[in-house]
Design a protein around this motif. Structure first.
Motif, PDB file in Angstrom:
ATOM      1  N   PRO A 112      -0.264  -2.271  -6.980  1.00  0.00           N
ATOM      2  CA  PRO A 112       0.242  -2.494  -5.611  1.00  0.00           C
ATOM      3  C   PRO A 112      -0.637  -1.850  -4.539  1.00  0.00           C
ATOM      4  CG  PRO A 112       2.030  -1.808  -7.028  1.00  0.00           C
ATOM      5  CD  PRO A 112       0.767  -1.648  -7.807  1.00  0.00           C
ATOM      6  N   LEU A 113      -1.242  -0.726  -4.858  1.00  0.00           N
ATOM      7  CA  LEU A 113      -2.139  -0.062  -3.911  1.00  0.00           C
ATOM      8  C   LEU A 113      -3.347  -0.952  -3.605  1.00  0.00           C
ATOM      9  CD1 LEU A 113      -2.610   2.708  -2.439  1.00  0.00           C
ATOM     10  CD2 LEU A 113      -4.054   3.281  -4.367  1.00  0.00           C
ATOM     11  N   GLY A 114      -3.971  -1.492  -4.639  1.00  0.00           N
ATOM     12  CA  GLY A 114      -5.125  -2.375  -4.462  1.00  0.00           C
ATOM     13  C   GLY A 114      -4.764  -3.682  -3.780  1.00  0.00           C
TER      14      GLY A 114
ATOM     15  N   GLY B 255      -2.285  -4.103  -1.726  1.00  0.00           N
ATOM     16  CA  GLY B 255      -2.004  -3.778  -0.335  1.00  0.00           C
ATOM     17  C   GLY B 255      -3.272  -3.673   0.493  1.00  0.00           C
ATOM     18  N   LEU B 256      -4.257  -2.973  -0.035  1.00  0.00           N
ATOM     19  CA  LEU B 256      -5.535  -2.870   0.679  1.00  0.00           C
ATOM     20  C   LEU B 256      -6.182  -4.244   0.859  1.00  0.00           C
ATOM     21  CD1 LEU B 256      -7.177   0.324  -0.844  1.00  0.00           C
ATOM     22  CD2 LEU B 256      -6.563  -0.062   1.530  1.00  0.00           C
ATOM     23  N   THR B 257      -6.139  -5.045  -0.193  1.00  0.00           N
ATOM     24  CA  THR B 257      -6.750  -6.377  -0.127  1.00  0.00           C
ATOM     25  C   THR B 257      -6.026  -7.255   0.886  1.00  0.00           C
ATOM     26  OG1 THR B 257      -7.355  -6.151  -2.455  1.00  0.00           O
ATOM     27  CG2 THR B 257      -7.474  -8.355  -1.502  1.00  0.00           C
ATOM     28  N   LEU B 258      -4.685  -7.195   0.893  1.00  0.00           N
ATOM     29  CA  LEU B 258      -3.929  -8.007   1.845  1.00  0.00           C
ATOM     30  C   LEU B 258      -4.205  -7.612   3.293  1.00  0.00           C
ATOM     31  CD1 LEU B 258      -0.456  -8.336   0.104  1.00  0.00           C
ATOM     32  CD2 LEU B 258      -1.896 -10.219   0.850  1.00  0.00           C
ATOM     33  N   MET B 259      -4.491  -6.345   3.518  1.00  0.00           N
ATOM     34  CA  MET B 259      -4.772  -5.917   4.884  1.00  0.00           C
ATOM     35  C   MET B 259      -6.196  -6.251   5.330  1.00  0.00           C
ATOM     36  SD  MET B 259      -2.783  -2.302   5.331  1.00  0.00           S
ATOM     37  CE  MET B 259      -3.327  -1.507   3.839  1.00  0.00           C
ATOM     38  N   ILE B 260      -7.118  -6.386   4.380  1.00  0.00           N
ATOM     39  CA  ILE B 260      -8.528  -6.562   4.737  1.00  0.00           C
ATOM     40  C   ILE B 260      -8.996  -8.024   4.683  1.00  0.00           C
ATOM     41  CG2 ILE B 260     -10.877  -5.999   3.984  1.00  0.00           C
ATOM     42  CD1 ILE B 260      -9.786  -3.265   3.143  1.00  0.00           C
ATOM     43  N   TYR B 261      -8.536  -8.794   3.695  1.00  0.00           N
ATOM     44  CA  TYR B 261      -9.129 -10.113   3.480  1.00  0.00           C
ATOM     45  C   TYR B 261      -8.966 -11.098   4.646  1.00  0.00           C
ATOM     46  CZ  TYR B 261      -5.188 -13.237   2.575  1.00  0.00           C
ATOM     47  OH  TYR B 261      -4.101 -14.022   2.715  1.00  0.00           O
ATOM     48  N   PRO B 262      -7.907 -11.025   5.480  1.00  0.00           N
ATOM     49  CA  PRO B 262      -7.841 -12.003   6.585  1.00  0.00           C
ATOM     50  C   PRO B 262      -8.999 -11.922   7.571  1.00  0.00           C
ATOM     51  CG  PRO B 262      -5.675 -11.053   6.214  1.00  0.00           C
ATOM     52  CD  PRO B 262      -6.644 -10.268   5.376  1.00  0.00           C
ATOM     53  N   TYR B 263      -9.712 -10.804   7.604  1.00  0.00           N
ATOM     54  CA  TYR B 263     -10.878 -10.699   8.489  1.00  0.00           C
ATOM     55  C   TYR B 263     -12.031 -11.598   8.021  1.00  0.00           C
ATOM     56  CZ  TYR B 263      -8.803  -6.624  10.714  1.00  0.00           C
ATOM     57  OH  TYR B 263      -7.971  -5.784  11.405  1.00  0.00           O
ATOM     58  N   PHE B 264     -12.041 -11.964   6.753  1.00  0.00           N
ATOM     59  CA  PHE B 264     -13.157 -12.708   6.189  1.00  0.00           C
ATOM     60  C   PHE B 264     -12.846 -14.168   5.896  1.00  0.00           C
ATOM     61  CE2 PHE B 264     -13.579  -8.246   4.892  1.00  0.00           C
ATOM     62  CZ  PHE B 264     -14.763  -7.945   5.543  1.00  0.00           C
ATOM     63  N   VAL B 265     -11.584 -14.584   6.010  1.00  0.00           N
ATOM     64  CA  VAL B 265     -11.188 -15.957   5.702  1.00  0.00           C
ATOM     65  C   VAL B 265     -10.748 -16.636   6.994  1.00  0.00           C
ATOM     66  CG1 VAL B 265      -9.605 -17.399   4.366  1.00  0.00           C
ATOM     67  CG2 VAL B 265     -10.457 -15.274   3.385  1.00  0.00           C
TER      68      VAL B 265
ATOM     69  N   PHE C 243       0.831  -1.203   0.000  1.00  0.00           N
ATOM     70  CA  PHE C 243       0.000   0.000   0.000  1.00  0.00           C
ATOM     71  C   PHE C 243       0.869   1.258   0.000  1.00  0.00           C
ATOM     72  CE2 PHE C 243      -2.300   3.355   2.254  1.00  0.00           C
ATOM     73  CZ  PHE C 243      -3.417   3.461   1.444  1.00  0.00           C
ATOM     74  N   THR C 244       1.893   1.271   0.847  1.00  0.00           N
ATOM     75  CA  THR C 244       2.787   2.424   0.919  1.00  0.00           C
ATOM     76  C   THR C 244       3.519   2.628  -0.399  1.00  0.00           C
ATOM     77  OG1 THR C 244       3.087   2.013   3.275  1.00  0.00           O
ATOM     78  CG2 THR C 244       4.688   3.455   2.219  1.00  0.00           C
ATOM     79  N   TYR C 245       4.027   1.541  -0.977  1.00  0.00           N
ATOM     80  CA  TYR C 245       4.714   1.634  -2.257  1.00  0.00           C
ATOM     81  C   TYR C 245       3.777   2.140  -3.350  1.00  0.00           C
ATOM     82  CZ  TYR C 245       6.954   0.223  -6.589  1.00  0.00           C
ATOM     83  OH  TYR C 245       7.484   0.217  -7.857  1.00  0.00           O
ATOM     84  N   GLY C 246       2.585   1.578  -3.417  1.00  0.00           N
ATOM     85  CA  GLY C 246       1.623   1.970  -4.440  1.00  0.00           C
ATOM     86  C   GLY C 246       1.193   3.417  -4.317  1.00  0.00           C
ATOM     87  N   LYS C 247       1.047   3.882  -3.096  1.00  0.00           N
ATOM     88  CA  LYS C 247       0.642   5.272  -2.887  1.00  0.00           C
ATOM     89  C   LYS C 247       1.761   6.233  -3.283  1.00  0.00           C
ATOM     90  CE  LYS C 247      -1.683   8.208   0.346  1.00  0.00           C
ATOM     91  NZ  LYS C 247      -2.423   8.298   1.564  1.00  0.00           N
TER      92      LYS C 247
END
Length: 70
Positions: free
Chosen positions: A34-36, A38-48, A23-27
């Motif tokens: 990389p931005l997308g 990064g966001l996905t990697l930070m959010i998806y563990p809450y749902f799996v 996320f930091t690199y992409g921004k």
């Protein structure tokens, strides 16, 4: 989300750290993939909650920017 397996918590933390890096690199670079990722990697563990699925999705997401360049 109740975590019964400590391995899920550790893998989630690891993928969250990778997500923050992407996320930091992409921004900073203005790169959308990389931005997308990064966001996905930070959010998806809450749902799996399945460990094997969590690891497979995480590795696939980490490798995605290297194979998909825009």
């Amino acid at each position: 989300m109740a975590v019964d397996n400590p391995a899920i918590l550790i893998w989630s933390l690891l993928f969250g750290i990778f997500g923050l890096g992407f996320f930091t690199y992409g921004k900073r670079q203005g790169a959308l993939i990389p931005l997308g990722v990064g966001l996905t990697l930070m959010i998806y563990p809450y749902f799996v909650s399945n460990l094997a699925l969590l690891v497979c999705i995480g590795i696939a997401l980490i490798l995605l920017p290297y194979f998909l360049k825009l």
